[in-house]
Write an enzyme that holds these catalytic residues in place. Structure first.
Site, PDB file in Angstrom:
ATOM      1  N   ASP A 212      43.553 -31.880 -24.781  1.00  0.00           N
ATOM      2  CA  ASP A 212      42.338 -32.597 -24.419  1.00  0.00           C
ATOM      3  C   ASP A 212      42.159 -33.861 -25.247  1.00  0.00           C
ATOM      4  O   ASP A 212      41.036 -34.330 -25.431  1.00  0.00           O
ATOM      5  CB  ASP A 212      41.123 -31.669 -24.587  1.00  0.00           C
ATOM      6  CG  ASP A 212      39.898 -32.181 -23.845  1.00  0.00           C
ATOM      7  OD1 ASP A 212      40.063 -32.892 -22.839  1.00  0.00           O
ATOM      8  OD2 ASP A 212      38.769 -31.881 -24.271  1.00  0.00           O
TER       9      ASP A 212
ATOM     10  N   CYS B 242      27.693 -23.140 -13.756  1.00  0.00           N
ATOM     11  CA  CYS B 242      28.609 -23.069 -12.606  1.00  0.00           C
ATOM     12  C   CYS B 242      29.735 -22.068 -12.830  1.00  0.00           C
ATOM     13  O   CYS B 242      30.392 -21.651 -11.869  1.00  0.00           O
ATOM     14  CB  CYS B 242      29.158 -24.445 -12.257  1.00  0.00           C
ATOM     15  SG  CYS B 242      30.268 -25.153 -13.487  1.00  0.00           S
TER      16      CYS B 242
END
Length: 361
Positions: free
Chosen positions: A132, A243
């Site tokens: 990342d 989510c």
């Protein structure tokens, strides 16, 4: 050795380093690159200008490692073993990935070990570890490596581990046999992730608008929060998991087994007033060694003030008032705004504060 034999050896080495997921992808232009460019041009990246600056570099992984031929993708599960405590207006919610040790450091350490082992076996090989922190569309390469599919909420979902995973990559110029890409999308007609978003940050499947995303505002945004964002954090101090919480695949997933990614109890549901009352060393200790450092001290205290303003809890007034003298202008302005919401500036707004004559109210 043939490419399949090289690949088999590298998978065994990776599994020996306790990665939960391992797969190999070819070094190609990621299939989602065009979608990524459209997302940027549509203004959905909010203030994350670095995505625009490095957009061209994401076209091909040779921008990360010249001459790269293969991308070894790995994953670790951070799925908690215990359910979250009941929500409270006095506590802040922290995204599950940020509750343990900083996953970047965990991945870097193990990917570094994998790279060393590969170079021991293949002295002429070049490798580079990524977690990342380089211009690589990691979820695209994870799908190409057969680790899972990219869901409607843009997260990678593994059939065995769900979406509570962190991804890393080891780029190499070795010619390895790739795994088959993950083909079918197992979301089907389900739209729970899109429907559950409390700020309507999805304008369709695979279309996340970061300008409305709680994770963006609580982590990436620098400076004061706009009023509309400050009022729509829905209890989240750092990040947001809504989510993912509603995804059926996560209900089936086993708990993560990696001790370094297990939650530190202090980061599961921090007391917001306690956070504002904490001295600098205590705040630094909470952040130290964790992904919370991305928001920095300024962002974390700013978010705490915004949540307390939304809570309506006037018992928070003394802690907010004390922070009006903070060295950080963002913290000062966030606390002043919170005090205005709670009934006026200053400690006198607290129901048990001394009155003008020094007596308790």
């Amino acid at each position: 050795m043939s490419p399949p034999e090289h690949s088999s050896l590298i998978r065994r080495l990776a599994e020996g380093l306790r990665f939960d997921l391992v797969g190999i992808a070819p070094a190609v232009t990621p299939p989602g690159y065009g979608h990524f460019l459209d997302w940027l041009s549509g203004g959905r990246a909010a203030g994350m200008d670095y995505l625009h600056r490095h957009a061209e570099a994401r076209r091909h992984p040779d921008s990360v490692l010249p001459g790269v031929r293969s991308v070894v993708m790995v994953g670790l599960s951070y799925n908690p073993a215990e359910p979250d405590p009941p929500a409270s207006p006095r506590t802040g919610k922290v995204a599950r990935y940020a509750r343990g040790r900083d996953y970047h450091k965990v991945l870097w350490k193990r990917l570094g070990a994998l790279g060393s082992q590969i170079q021991s076996e293949y002295p002429d090989a070049h490798v580079r570890a990524v977690a990342d922190t380089a211009p690589l569309l990691e979820r695209d390469f994870a799908r190409l490596a057969g680790l899972g599919w990219i869901a409607k909420n843009t997260m990678l979902i593994s059939r065995t581990l769900g979406s509570y995973t962190v991804l890393g990559a080891l780029l190499t110029d070795l010619d390895l046999e790739p795994d088959l890409p993950f083909g079918p999308d197992h979301c089907g007609s389900c739209t729970r992730c899109l429907d559950a978003c409390p700020t309507d940050a999805f304008d369709g499947p695979h279309r996340l608008d970061a300008t409305r995303c709680i994770s963006n505002w609580t982590i990436e945004h620098r400076g004061d929060l706009p009023d509309e964002a400050a009022d729509q954090l829905h209890g989240w101090l750092f990040g947001c998991d809504v989510c993912q919480e509603v995804c059926p695949w996560n209900r089936k997933a086993p708990p993560g087994r990696d001790p370094e990614l297990q939650a530190d109890p202090r980061r599961v549901a921090p007391d917001l007033v306690g956070l504002l009352d904490a001295d600098d060393e205590q705040v630094a200790d909470l952040l130290r060694g964790s992904a919370l450092t991305r928001a920095k001290r300024s962002g974390l205290l700013r978010n705490a003030a915004a949540l307390l303003a939304s809570s309506g809890d006037r018992d928070a007034v003394p802690a907010l008032t004390a922070r009006l003298a903070d060295e950080d202008p963002v913290v000062r302005s966030s606390c002043a705004r919170a005090l205005d919401r709670l009934g006026g500036p200053g400690a006198s707004a607290a129901p048990d504060a001394p009155g003008g004559d020094g007596t308790p109210r």
